[in-house]
Design an enzyme around this catalytic site. Structure first.
Site: not given
Ligand SMILES: Cc1cc2nc3c(=O)[nH]c(=O)nc-3n(C[C@H](O)[C@H](O)[C@H](O)COP(=O)(O)OP(=O)(O)OC[C@H]3O[C@@H](n4cnc5c(N)ncnc54)[C@H](O)[C@@H]3O)c2cc1C
Lengths: 394, 404
Positions: A148, A231, A115, A364, A112
Site C-alpha cells: 500500500s 498494526e 509481504s 483466520e 511497508q
Molecule cells: C488491501 C491490502 C493491502 C495490503 N497492504 C500491504 C502492505 O502495505 N504491505 C505489506 O507488506 N503487505 C500488504 N498486504 C498483504 C497482506 O498482509 C497479505 O495479503 C496477508 O498477510 C495474507 O497473505 P497472503 O495474501 O499471502 O494470503 P495466504 O497466506 O496465501 O492465505 C490464503 C488463505 O489461506 C488462509 N491461511 C493461511 N495460513 C493459514 C493458517 N495458518 N491457518 C488458517 N488459514 C490460513 C488465509 O487466511 C487465506 O484465507 C496487503 C493486502 C491487502 C489485501
C-alpha cells in the site's frame, strides 16, 4: 512526569507562539513536534514529553478547539501506526532523530515492504535477500507485493533474509529502505475496486547503509513483531461515535429511502446495528483499559470485528439499494494517495471491505493468535521450526 | 436517579451531551466479585446445585441469607436512608455475573433487582409528588402508601423478605400494563412467575395500580421449567387482595423501570454464564486427547473458541454499558439495555451450545454441569423480553422504522 495541567499550559504556549490562523501548516506541525506535543508519551526531543499516553487527549482537545492543523493520519497511517513505534523501539539515536519528525509531520510518507508473492500469512518464509558488501552496506534483491502507498512513499520498513542457512525465523533482518534508490521499482497493482492503492515493488541491487538497520542482524523477526502488533491495534481501533462507522451510512439510507424497506432487510439491519454498537462499546472499553494501564488482548478482537462488520454492512447496503446496487460509481484506474475504507458509494465499500479480513493479517491467522495466545490452546503442529530456510519446500 | 420511563421520541443516536460511559470494573467491584465467588465456590458448587434441582426447591439452604443479608447484596440498589447499601446497578451486575457463572438458584434477579427497582421507582415518585394522579389522591393515603413502600424496601434490602413481581418471566420492559397473558383473564392467575416458590410477597400489577400481596394470601402452583435452577409457578391472588401501593400511572412507570433494570442486569448474568462456558470448554479441550492430539489443537475447534472469545469481548462491553447507564440514569439507558439484551442473549446461548458440543458425549450427561448452563441460557433468552423484542425497541428508539 508531565501532568494534564502542565500539558494544557504548554499547549497554550504553542498556540500563542504559533497562532494557527497566521502559521503555515507544516511550520505549525514542526513546532508542535518540537514542543513535545506530537505524541506526548514519546521521549523528550522525539516529539514527546515522557508523559502518560492517555494525556494525549488533553493536548488534542485544546488544539482542536483552537482550530489547529492536524497531521492527517489517514495519509500517513503506516508511518504513524507501524514504522514509528518500531523505529522508536529498535532504532539508534541517530535513526530516531532523522526519521521521526518528518514522519509525524507528514512530510515523509512510509510504506511497508513485508509481504511477498511466496510469503503472506507465512511472512517468515520471505525470500528477498540482503547481502553485506565490502563497504559494510547491504545490497537487497527481491520482490514485494500488495504494498500500500508505495507510489507515494519516501521510506519503507523492509524485512529481508540475511542468513538462508538459519531456520526461517532466525535468518531475517529489519531495515529502513530508501524508496528513491535507483534499484526500487514500483508498479501499480490494480485491485478489486478498479483503482491501484497497492503495488508490486521490485528491488534490484538496492543499497542500504548499515546505519539504517533496526535491531541486530538476524533478529528481524522479533523487530517485526513490534510492527505487526501495532498494526493490528491501529486497524479498527479508531474512536467513533454511535453510528459513526459504516453502519451510519446504511442507517441513513434506511431512514431516507422508505421505499427500499423490506421486513427481511429490517431484521438484518437491526442485527448489524446491534453488532456495530457493541463493537463500538468494545473499542471504547479497550481504550479505557489502556488508559487505566491494564491493556488487554482485545486489540486483535477489534480488527476482526471491524472486518466482519464492514463486510456484512456494506453487503447489506448494496442489497438494500436494489436497482441502484446493480450500478458502480466508476471503474477508471486511479492511484489514490489515501487508503479509504468508507468513501465513495456502497459498491465501492463492499469491494474494498473484502480487504479488511486480509490486510494486516487475515482473520483466520488472527483467530489462531487469539486461540493460542489468549486462550492458551495448543499450537498447530509444525515442521519448519528447526529446518534451515534454504532446505524448506517452496 | 432519573430515568425516562416512556421512550416516545427517537433519541439522537449520537447524542454528544452524554457523560462518557465507564466500562471497566472498579477495584471495589472486583473485591465484591471475589467475595461472591468464594461464597458460591464454597456453598453452591455445580454438584450441590445438581443435587437439588429435581426437588422443586432448588435453593440451597442458608445461601440466600449469606449473600443477601450477611453480605448485604440484596440492598445494593437501595439508598442507605432506605435501609440499603447505597451502591448501584454496577455492583448488582457483578453479583449477577457470578450467579450466572455458577448458575446459582437464588431469587436475586427477581427480588433484589426487579422488585426492588420497582419499589424504588414508587418511593422516588411519591417523594416528588409530581404526577397528576398522586396529587388527586388524598394526602394521608399517599403518606400511608409511601410508608408502606419504604417499609417493604427496607425488608427487601435486608434480605428478610423475598418479593417477586407477579408477571410472566418473558415480560419485556415495554409491555402493556398490567401485562396480559394470552388466554388468562387479567388479575386472575399469572403463569410463568419466576422464583414464586421462594417469595414472601408478590407485587401484583392490576388495572387500578400495583398491589402488595403476602404469599400466604396467594396460591402458588409450581410448573415444570426448562431451567430447573429458576423455578416457575402460576400465581393466583384474589381480585382486590393486598395493599394498593400506587395508582395505574405511577405503577406503570415503576413496573417498566423494574423490568428495564432486570433486563439490563440480566445481561451480566448472561455474560458470567458465557464466560464459564468458554473457560470450561478451553480447559476440557486442552486435556481431552483424540487422534493422538489434544482436541483443542484442531484448528476447526480453536477458531470456534476464538470466535466465542470475540463475542465475549463484545458481551462484556455491552453488559457493562447497560449497568453503568442504569447506575447513572443516562438518557440512552433504555437503548443500551436493549442492545445488551439483544447481544448477550445470543452470546450466552451460543456459548452454552458450543460448550455442550465441544465436550462431546460427556456434554450430554446429567452429571456434567454444561446442561445447567444451556438450560439457563436458553431460558434467559426469553426472559424479560426476547432479543427480537429488544430489537424492536431499538428500531423505535433510534428511528429505524420497519417497512409499512
Ligand atoms: C488491501 C491490502 C493491502 C495490503 N497492504 C500491504 C502492505 O502495505 N504491505 C505489506 O507488506 N503487505 C500488504 N498486504 C498483504 C497482506 O498482509 C497479505 O495479503 C496477508 O498477510 C495474507 O497473505 P497472503 O495474501 O499471502 O494470503 P495466504 O497466506 O496465501 O492465505 C490464503 C488463505 O489461506 C488462509 N491461511 C493461511 N495460513 C493459514 C493458517 N495458518 N491457518 C488458517 N488459514 C490460513 C488465509 O487466511 C487465506 O484465507 C496487503 C493486502 C491487502 C489485501
Amino acid at each position: 512526569m508531565t501532568g494534564a495541567e502542565e500539558l494544557r499550559v504548554l499547549t497554550r504556549k504553542l498556540l500563542d507562539e504559533h497562532p494557527p490562523a497566521g502559521t503555515d501548516r507544516t511550520d505549525f506541525l514542526r513546532a508542535r513536534f518540537d514542543a513535545g506535543l506530537a505524541w506526548v508519551h514519546y521521549p523528550v526531543g522525539l516529539g514527546g514529553l515522557d508523559a502518560p499516553r492517555a494525556l494525549q487527549s488533553v493536548v488534542d482537545a485544546e488544539l482542536a478547539a483552537a482550530g489547529a492543523p492536524d497531521n492527517d493520519p489517514r495519509r500517513i497511517g503506516i508511518g504513524l501506526g507501524m514504522a514509528a513505534p518500531t523505529v522508536l523501539a529498535h532504532g539508534s539515536d541517530e535513526v530516531k532523530r532523522r526519521f521521526l519528525r518528518p514522519l509525524w509531520v507528514g512530510e515523509e510518507v512510509w510504506c511497508q515492504l513485508f509481504s511477498e508473492p511466496g510469503a503472506g500469512s507465512d511472512l517468515a518464509a520471505l525470500a528477498t535477500r540482503a547481502v553485506r558488501d565490502d563497504a559494510g552496506d547491504w545490497i537487497v534483491d527481491g520482490q514485494k507485493v500488495w504494498t500500500s502507498s508505495a507510489h507515494v512513499a519516501r521510506w519503507a520498513i523492509l524485512i529481508a533474509r540475511t542468513d538462508p542457512d538459519a531456520p526461517k525465523h532466525r535468518g531475517i533482518t529489519y531495515f529502513v529502505c530508501d524508496m528513491t534508490d535507483p534499484g526500487v521499482e514500483v508498479r501499480p497493482l490494480r485491485q478489486i475496486t478498479g483503482e491501484a492503492e497497492f503495488n508490486e515493488v521490485f528491488l534490484t541491487g538496492v543499497r542500504i547503509p548499515d546505519a539504517h538497520r533496526l535491531g541486530e542482524v538476524g533478529d528481524g523477526w522479533r523487530v517485526a513483531q513490534t510492527t505487526l502488533m501495532n498494526e493490528r491495534v491501529s486497524i479498527g481501533g479508531a474512536r467513533v461515535p454511535r453510528e459513526g462507522g459504516m453502519i451510519g451510512k446504511a442507517a441513513t439510507t434506511w431512514r431516507e429511502r422508505p421505499e427500499l424497506r423490506t421486513h427481511d432487510l429490517h431484521r438484518r439491519l437491526l442485527d448489524l446495528w446491534v453488532d456495530a454498537e457493541v463493537a463500538r462499546l468494545s473499542g471504547e472499553r479497550l481504550r479505557q483499559q489502556l488508559v487505566a494501564g491494564r491493556p488487554g488482548p482485545e486489540g486483535s478482537a477489534m480488527k476482526l470485528a471491524f472486518a466482519r462488520l464492514n463486510q456484512a454492512i456494506s453487503g447489506l447496503e448494496v442489497e438494500l439499494l436494489g436497482d441502484e446496487g446493480l450500478l458502480y460509481g466508476e471503474w477508471e484506474m486511479r492511484r489514490p494517495e489515501l487508503v479509504d475504507f468508507t468513501g465513495r458509494d456502497a459498491g465501492y465499500r463492499y469491494l474494498r471491505s473484502k480487504g479488511n479480513s486480509i490486510e494486516g493479517g487475515t482473520s483466520e491467522v488472527l483467530l489462531n493468535i487469539v486461540a493460542e495466545r489468549v486462550l492458551g490452546l495448543p499450537p498447530e503442529p509444525r515442521n519448519d521450526k528447526d529446518v534451515a530456510w534454504k532446505d524448506l519446500a517452496r | 436517579m432519573k430515568q425516562p420511563t416512556e421512550p416516545t421520541e427517537p433519541t439522537d443516536p449520537a447524542d454528544p451531551t452524554e457523560q462518557p460511559l465507564d466500562l471497566l470494573h472498579s477495584e471495589t467491584e472486583e473485591d465484591l466479585r471475589a467475595a461472591v465467588r468464594a461464597l458460591l465456590a464454597d456453598r453452591a458448587g455445580h454438584q450441590a446445585v445438581l443435587g437439588r434441582i429435581e426437588t422443586g426447591d432448588p435453593y440451597l439452604p442458608g445461601l440466600w441469607k449469606s449473600l443477601a443479608a450477611d453480605m448485604g447484596a440484596a440492598g445494593l440498589l437501595v439508598p442507605e436512608k432506605l435501609g440499603g447499601q447505597g451502591a448501584s446497578h454496577r455492583e448488582a451486575a457483578v453479583v449477577l455475573e457470578e450467579l450466572g457463572r455458577a448458575v446459582t438458584p437464588l431469587p436475586y434477579l427477581t427480588s433484589a433487582v426487579v422488585a426492588t427497582e420497582t419499589l424504588l421507582a414508587l418511593a422516588e415518585g411519591s417523594q416528588e409528588t409530581g404526577s397528576q394522579e398522586t396529587r388527586s389522591q388524598k394526602a394521608e393515603d399517599r403518606e400511608a402508601a409511601s410508608q408502606e413502600v419504604a417499609g417493604l424496601l427496607a425488608d427487601l434490602a435486608s434480605g428478610r423478605t423475598v418479593a417477586v413481581l407477579a408477571v410472566p418471566l418473558s415480560t419485556a420492559p415495554g409491555a402493556e400494563f398490567p401485562p396480559t397473558v394470552p388466554g388468562v383473564p387479567a388479575s386472575d392467575s399469572v403463569p410463568g412467575v419466576a422464583d414464586a416458590v421462594a417469595a414472601d410477597l408478590f407485587l401484583v400489577p392490576r388495572a387500578d395500580g400495583l398491589y402488595a400481596v403476602p404469599a400466604a394470601a396467594a396460591t402458588v402452583v409450581p410448573q415444570s421449567p426448562l431451567d430447573l435452577t429458576r423455578p416457575l409457578a402460576t400465581v393466583t391472588t384474589g381480585a382486590g387482595s393486598g395493599t394498593r401501593l400506587a395508582g395505574p400511572g405511577a405503577s406503570r412507570a415503576a413496573v417498566r423501570r423494574g423490568l428495564l433494570a432486570g433486563a439490563g442486569l440480566l445481561a451480566s448474568e448472561q455474560l458470567g454464564l458465557a464466560e464459564w462456558c468458554l473457560e470450561e470448554t478451553v480447559r476440557y479441550t486442552r486435556e481431552r486427547h483424540q487422534f493422538n492430539r489434544p482436541v483443542g489443537s484442531f484448528q476447526a475447534l480453536k477458531h470456534r473458541m476464538a470466535q466465542l472469545w470475540l463475542d465475549l469481548v463484545g458481551a462484556r462491553a455491552a453488559a457493562r454499558a447497560a449497568a453503568d447507564a442504569l447506575a447513572t440514569g443516562r438518557g440512552d439507558a433504555p437503548l443500551l439495555v436493549a442492545v445488551a439484551q439483544a447481544y448477550c442473549s445470543r452470546t450466552a446461548v451460543r456459548a452454552a451450545e458450543e460448550c455442550v458440543q465441544l465436550h462431546g458425549g460427556i456434554g450430554m450427561t446429567w452429571e456434567h454441569p454444561a446442561h445447567l448452563a444451556l438450560k439457563r441460557a436458553k431460558s434467559d433468552q426469553i426472559a424479560l423480553g426476547s432479543a427480537g423484542r429488544h430489537q424492536d425497541a431499538i428500531a423505535a428508539l433510534v428511528g429505524l422504522e420497519p417497512p409499512r
